[in-house]
Design an enzyme around this catalytic site. Structure first.
Site, PDB file in Angstrom:
ATOM      1  N   THR A   1       0.190   0.592   6.682  1.00 21.66           N
ATOM      2  CA  THR A   1       0.003  -0.665   5.654  1.00 21.66           C
ATOM      3  C   THR A   1       0.251  -1.733   6.533  1.00 21.66           C
ATOM      4  O   THR A   1       0.583  -1.406   7.010  1.00 21.66           O
ATOM      5  CB  THR A   1       1.434   0.149   4.663  1.00 21.66           C
ATOM      6  OG1 THR A   1       1.550  -1.135   3.754  1.00 21.66           O
ATOM      7  CG2 THR A   1       2.474   0.154   4.800  1.00 21.66           C
ATOM      8  N   GLY A   2      -0.300  -2.911   5.925  1.00 27.11           N
ATOM      9  CA  GLY A   2      -0.370  -4.086   7.314  1.00 27.11           C
ATOM     10  C   GLY A   2      -1.012  -5.101   5.815  1.00 27.11           C
ATOM     11  O   GLY A   2      -2.284  -4.592   5.128  1.00 27.11           O
TER      12      GLY A   2
ATOM     13  N   ASP B   1      -8.229  -2.435   4.719  1.00 28.03           N
ATOM     14  CA  ASP B   1      -8.305  -1.148   6.053  1.00 28.03           C
ATOM     15  C   ASP B   1      -8.195   0.083   5.419  1.00 28.03           C
ATOM     16  O   ASP B   1      -8.860   1.459   5.932  1.00 28.03           O
ATOM     17  CB  ASP B   1      -7.605  -1.456   7.164  1.00 28.03           C
ATOM     18  CG  ASP B   1      -6.150  -1.222   6.202  1.00 28.03           C
ATOM     19  OD1 ASP B   1      -5.414  -1.947   5.132  1.00 28.03           O
ATOM     20  OD2 ASP B   1      -4.915  -0.893   6.782  1.00 28.03           O
TER      21      ASP B   1
ATOM     22  N   THR C   1       0.775  -0.893   0.218  1.00 34.09           N
ATOM     23  CA  THR C   1      -0.493  -0.172  -0.289  1.00 34.09           C
ATOM     24  C   THR C   1       1.161   1.312   0.390  1.00 34.09           C
ATOM     25  O   THR C   1       2.288   1.005   0.697  1.00 34.09           O
ATOM     26  CB  THR C   1      -1.204  -0.248   1.176  1.00 34.09           C
ATOM     27  OG1 THR C   1      -1.831  -1.066   1.418  1.00 34.09           O
ATOM     28  CG2 THR C   1      -1.488   0.910   1.459  1.00 34.09           C
TER      29      THR C   1
END
Ligand code: ASP
Length: 327
Positions: free
Chosen positions: A244-245, A224, A193
């Site tokens: 980000t993740g 998300d 992202t």
């Protein structure tokens, strides 16, 4: 009482300085230094530098934090090595479905979009939804129709094709699993992202995030990144955050809003809030990733609990800082 007074004094000091700043990320994850060639590293660093430059330019012309984060994310979306816009990963149907969101810390207005295809710059669509639709969140075909009506640029599927990402998809497509982005074959696990946060010369904050999601993700899955409070949040009272993740964890931990709440309700500093959420709470929860954040005094935090995170920032009048691995 004393704390409150100190806070007001600090805010005043910050406003007296009127220093603008921008931070960007291009994803976090297992970025293995040994597998990184000098050419690849140079390419990533230049992608981040271009994005910082695009946002900084807006801020230097007394532009708003909102315009700056949009400009920075457009640059990242146009850069094929990052998993957003042009470089978006493949879904389990071999398509590219993109999510994005943007939030203005001054007004708390926000725009978000999910599951869109062929729109060149999803962040522009998120911004237009905020500015022109009277809504916060549009998805799929209706969002695309809205983009067509306001004449945002579209691109054919071939524009979003990238060989490395195609290989990732071929590896996973016959399984039930979905994969975090591996930017290049064999490079290791990485999230892809992109995002930006900024403070402008008026002290206003903004955040923006854009993504192609995860390789072989189920068609229709929403991460998300477009969810206000999970992947993106901005509030002039506290901070601006872009995450980000592994999206499923970031949604359930309401990560971006959690940072803001810890500052607003518990009086934590940005650094304390970031350290607690990213390095303690998310780790225990199993949520791998990171975020970039800036507070209303211009402090910047770029925490991650994975091996690396493509990240960088520039404060007014200072040199650009860009990093990939742990310090
Ligand atoms: N957070 C994104 C998602 O779950 C993925 C990423 O950050 O790379 O869609």
């Amino acid at each position: 009482m004393f704390e409150q007074k100190k806070q007001i004094e600090l805010t005043y000091f910050r406003n007296m300085k009127n220093k603008f700043a921008i931070a960007v990320h291009g994803g976090a994850g297992t970025i293995v230094q040994a597998l990184m060639t000098p050419e690849k590293e140079t390419a990533y660093l230049s992608g981040l530098a271009q994005a910082i430059q695009a946002g900084y330019k807006v801020l230097a012309q007394n532009g708003s934090a909102l315009d700056a984060v949009e400009a920075a994310v457009i640059a990242l979306e146009n850069f094929p090595l990052f998993n957003a816009g042009k470089g978006s990963v493949f879904t389990n149907k071999g398509t590219h479905e993109m999510d994005a969101s943007i939030m203005d810390g001054k007004t708390l207005e926000a725009g978000a979009v999910s599951g869109i295809r062929n729109v060149q710059n999803p962040i522009q669509l998120a911004r237009a939804i905020k500015d022109k639709s009277g809504h916060v969140f549009l998805s799929g075909l209706d969002a695309e129709e809205f983009a067509k009506n306001i004449q945002l640029p579209f691109q054919p599927d071939s524009y979003f094709y990238e060989e490395g990402r195609y290989k990732q998809w071929i590896e996973t497509k016959d399984s039930d699993s979905y994969q975090l982005d591996h930017s290049l074959h064999g490079e290791g696990k990485k999230f892809g992202t992109v995002g930006a946060v900024a403070i402008d010369c008026m002290g206003n904050l903004a955040a923006a995030t854009s993504t192609g999601g995860m390789t072989n993700k189920r068609y229709g899955r929403v991460g998300d990144s477009p969810i206000i409070g999970a992947g993106t949040y901005a509030n002039n009272k506290t901070c601006a955050v872009s995450c980000t993740g592994h999206g499923e964890y970031f949604i359930r931990a309401v990560v971006a809003y959690d940072i803001s709440c810890l500052m607003e309700y518990k009086g934590l500093t940005l650094q304390q809030a970031c350290d607690y959420v990213v390095k303690d709470k998310l780790v225990k929860f199993g949520g791998e990733g990171g975020l970039i954040a800036i507070d209303n005094m211009g402090n910047i935090e770029l925490p991650f609990n994975s091996e690396g995170m493509y990240r960088g920032y520039q404060i007014q009048g200072e040199t650009v800082v860009i990093k990939i691995y742990e310090d």
